[in-house]
Design a protein around this motif. Structure first.
Motif, short mmCIF file in Angstrom:
data_model
loop_
_atom_site.label_atom_id
_atom_site.label_comp_id
_atom_site.label_asym_id
_atom_site.label_seq_id
_atom_site.Cartn_x
_atom_site.Cartn_y
_atom_site.Cartn_z
N ASN A 1 23.68 23.02 59.97
CA ASN A 1 24.96 22.88 59.29
C ASN A 1 24.79 23.20 57.81
OD1 ASN A 1 27.50 22.14 58.43
ND2 ASN A 1 27.40 20.07 59.18
N LEU A 2 23.71 22.67 57.21
CA LEU A 2 23.44 22.95 55.80
C LEU A 2 23.18 24.44 55.60
CD1 LEU A 2 22.72 21.90 52.92
CD2 LEU A 2 20.35 21.79 53.70
N VAL A 3 22.39 25.04 56.49
CA VAL A 3 22.09 26.48 56.38
C VAL A 3 23.38 27.30 56.43
CG1 VAL A 3 21.01 28.43 57.58
CG2 VAL A 3 19.78 26.26 57.36
N ALA A 4 24.23 26.99 57.43
CA ALA A 4 25.45 27.79 57.59
C ALA A 4 26.36 27.62 56.39
CB ALA A 4 26.16 27.37 58.87
N ASP B 1 37.05 31.19 56.58
CA ASP B 1 35.83 31.65 57.25
C ASP B 1 34.99 30.48 57.75
OD1 ASP B 1 34.55 30.73 55.02
OD2 ASP B 1 33.97 32.71 54.28
N HIS B 2 34.12 30.80 58.71
CA HIS B 2 33.35 29.75 59.37
C HIS B 2 32.40 29.05 58.42
CE1 HIS B 2 34.89 30.12 63.36
NE2 HIS B 2 34.75 31.45 63.32
N ALA B 3 31.92 29.76 57.41
CA ALA B 3 31.02 29.10 56.46
C ALA B 3 31.76 27.97 55.76
CB ALA B 3 30.50 30.12 55.45
N ARG C 1 28.04 36.37 57.17
CA ARG C 1 26.65 36.20 57.62
C ARG C 1 26.56 35.19 58.77
NH1 ARG C 1 23.14 36.33 59.91
NH2 ARG C 1 20.90 36.15 59.57
N VAL C 2 27.40 34.14 58.71
CA VAL C 2 27.32 33.09 59.73
C VAL C 2 27.65 33.65 61.11
CG1 VAL C 2 28.37 30.92 60.51
CG2 VAL C 2 27.76 31.21 58.13
#
Lengths: 295, 334
Positions: A48-51, A258-260, A58-59
């Motif tokens: 979750n933190l990475v995304a 966006d998903h991020a 990018r996600v």
């Protein structure tokens, strides 16, 4: 039980010299399995933190990113300012704080009465409290929805706070604790000294109950923070959402976000509780087990 | 027992003790008749005063709505309109509705594939955590971390991990030589994905409940078993499991209640088609169907009927639980 113990040890089973359960040290296999469990538990949180630290484009590219990227602060400020996660965070803190505080106080009062005060119908009423725990929230949402609509409370935080002012679980939890922890002589002594009930509560019950009140407060806070079903019906994403309602709005694809950013919102909703767990984890663990084993 | 939340085992008064004794004593020496009446009234009324907040809240936000929902379920109701009496028609309509039976079946299958593995893994995990461990505190908090995550946050993260085109799970399956799985659009994969979310959030929580129960098992049972030559596995099956049976039953009931009410995970997992439980209703649960009837179709009477059917299901679960625990007690007693 004796019957099962008499049976022969399995023929093929490897014999351990030390065979008893808990007092033995774990072998390497135990550590491997526990490490796997810890990774499985923590990886989605890490991811979750990475995304949340990558761009939306990018996600959604395969393979998914595994290491943190450069956009965490951008995403945070976008989530905070453009999709109002900041307001949702404040709303959630207010709701969970009020619900936890009132549940703790009222549950302690009721728990004390059920544990130490004689009155007619005590046993029957206590069974009733326990029985109410099994009623699913689905059974009350339709009339509740009509009530808050009639009162003009739709989208108002009180529609979420008021039904949760006190919970059966809390009453039961405090009762179980006070039965053991509060010597009845202490209450009687205060009474002999002429203390009226509020004095007894303030100077005897609350001090004794404090550790259990702290645990109950944390458990209720976590629950209220994460509550979804009723807030989702009583609040909208554009009005006065809690974090969970705001997240549901983002995730359901009603907005072109966006998903991020969606996952940044998820991160904002999770991190405060993870911090609470990191600092008070031991007590929460104790509280969960104490509440469950006794019922 | 509540090892971590005990105040003072010796029962001594806590630091912030009752008011200073000299002051109270002087007051005790002058009791008036009026005050003693007040005092008696205080003693009689306080218990009810103390439990009143719970019962008032429950009456207003629990009991009244419960009964009113039952009445609504016998009517045709639209928001803002007056209810029209329909008798049992809402229920008979549901009985002939394929959507209802589909939702009931989905609730059941998702419930089973999330509850059974969850509790089995929790048992194993509790057994492992019961050893003398280095880093015990870390492991306990690590497995409990998912409990701190909300349904919404967890589901949104897993929806990305399970994405058919770019999700990490299909990527890893691809390395192992599998074709991409349609985690959202096919029935069983979607139900499995939802169950994984539920299982992920609750396994550690249940493991800690089991752990507490395991630590209360008397040590001499293990010693006796060990003298009889029982292996660790044998002891787990023949000593640990029977000893914590009441706790297991408790978690089965709690998880079943939770599974019956499943709403947020399937709704958010389905994204824009979440409320109908996927494009083909392949993971629509009873709660989702109730929401769809009530808030999308504006048929609050039918939604109320679904709510009452859920209550009946839970009553059945409670009845079975009561029977099983009575049976257990008899067996242990005899």
């Amino acid at each position: 039980m004796a019957r099962t113990l008499d049976r022969e040890a399995p023929r093929s089973g490897r014999r351990f010299r030390q065979t008893a359960g808990r007092q033995h040290h774990a072998g390497p296999l135990t550590y491997v399995l526990l490490a796997v469990a810890a990774v499985v538990s923590l990886f989605p949180l890490y991811w979750n933190l990475v995304a949340a630290s990558h761009s939306g484009e990018r996600v959604v590219q395969a393979p998914a990113p595994l290491l943190p990227g450069p956009r965490l602060l951008d995403n945070l400020s976008f989530a905070w300012n453009q999709v109002h996660m900041g307001e949702a965070l404040i709303n959630t803190t207010v709701v969970a704080g009020l619900v936890a505080a009132s549940t703790v106080v009222f549950s302690t009062l009721a728990g004390f009465a059920f544990a130490k005060l004689p009155f007619r119908g005590r046993g029957m009423l206590l069974s009733l409290v326990v029985a109410t725990m099994t009623i699913p929230p689905q059974l009350s949402v339709i009339p509740l929805y009509q009530i808050i609509t009639d009162l003009g409370w739709f989208d108002q935080l009180q529609s979420v706070v008021l039904p949760s002012l006190v919970a059966a679980f809390g009453v039961f939890f405090m009762r179980q604790f006070l039965v053991e922890a509060l010597p009845v002589e202490l209450v009687e002594a205060a009474r002999m000294d002429g203390a009226h009930s509020l004095r007894v509560i303030w100077h005897v019950v609350f001090p004794v109950a404090r550790p259990a009140m702290a645990v109950l407060g944390m458990l209720v806070f976590v629950q209220a923070w994460n509550d979804f079903f009723w807030p989702f019906i009583a609040l909208t994403q554009d009005g006065n959402p809690t974090l969970q309602v705001a997240l549901a709005g983002l995730g359901a694809g009603n907005h072109t976000v966006d998903h991020a950013v969606v996952l940044t919102g998820a991160l904002i909703s999770t991190v405060p509780l993870l911090l609470v767990f990191a600092f008070l984890g031991k007590h929460i663990v104790g509280g969960i087990t104490a509440g469950a084993v006794k019922s | 027992m509540a090892t971590s939340v005990r105040a003072r085992p010796d029962g001594s008064p806590p630091p912030a003790a009752p008011p200073s004794s000299s002051g109270s004593r002087s007051r005790r020496s002058a009791p008036g008749r009026r005050r003693s009446t007040l005092y008696r009234w205080d003693i009689k009324a306080t218990p009810y005063l103390f439990i009143a907040p719970f019962f008032l809240t429950f009456a207003a936000f629990g009991l009244f709505p419960l009964i009113y929902t039952g009445w609504l379920s016998l009517n045709r109701v639209e928001l803002g309109g007056d209810p029209q009496w329909k008798g049992l028609e809402n229920y008979t309509d549901l009985a002939t509705s394929e959507f209802f039976w589909n939702a009931l079946a989905n609730t059941f299958t998702i419930g089973v594939i999330s509850t059974v593995p969850q509790l089995l893994m929790a048992l194993g995990l509790a057994h492992l955590l019961n050893y003398k461990l280095r880093g015990r505190g870390f492991f306990r908090i690590a497995v409990l971390a998912p409990y701190a995550t909300s349904i919404a946050a967890a589901t949104l993260v897993f929806a990305q991990l399970f994405n058919t085109d770019y999700g990490m799970i299909n990527t890893v399956l691809g390395w192992a030589g599998f074709d991409p799985v349609q985690w959202e659009s096919s029935k069983w994969p979607a139900q499995i994905a939802i169950s994984v979310i539920v299982t992920w959030r609750w396994t550690g929580y249940n493991a800690l409940i089991y752990l507490a129960a395991m630590q209360a098992v008397p040590q001499d049972l293990y010693e006796a078993a060990s003298l009889d030559g029982a292996s660790r596995w044998r002891q787990f099956i023949s000593v640990t499991i029977p000893s914590i049976r009441p706790t297991i039953l408790f978690t089965v009931v709690v998880s079943t209640i939770g599974a019956t009410q499943l709403f947020g995970e399937p709704m958010l997992y389905g994204g824009s088609v979440g409320i109908s439980g996927g494009s083909g209703n392949q993971f629509q649960t009873l709660s989702l169907l109730m929401y769809e009837k009530g808030w999308v179709n504006n048929a609050l009477g039918q939604a109320s009927a679904i709510a009452w059917i859920m209550l009946l299901l839970l009553l059945i679960v409670g009845g079975v639980q009561a029977l099983v625990s009575r049976h257990n007690r008899k067996k242990l007693g005899g």
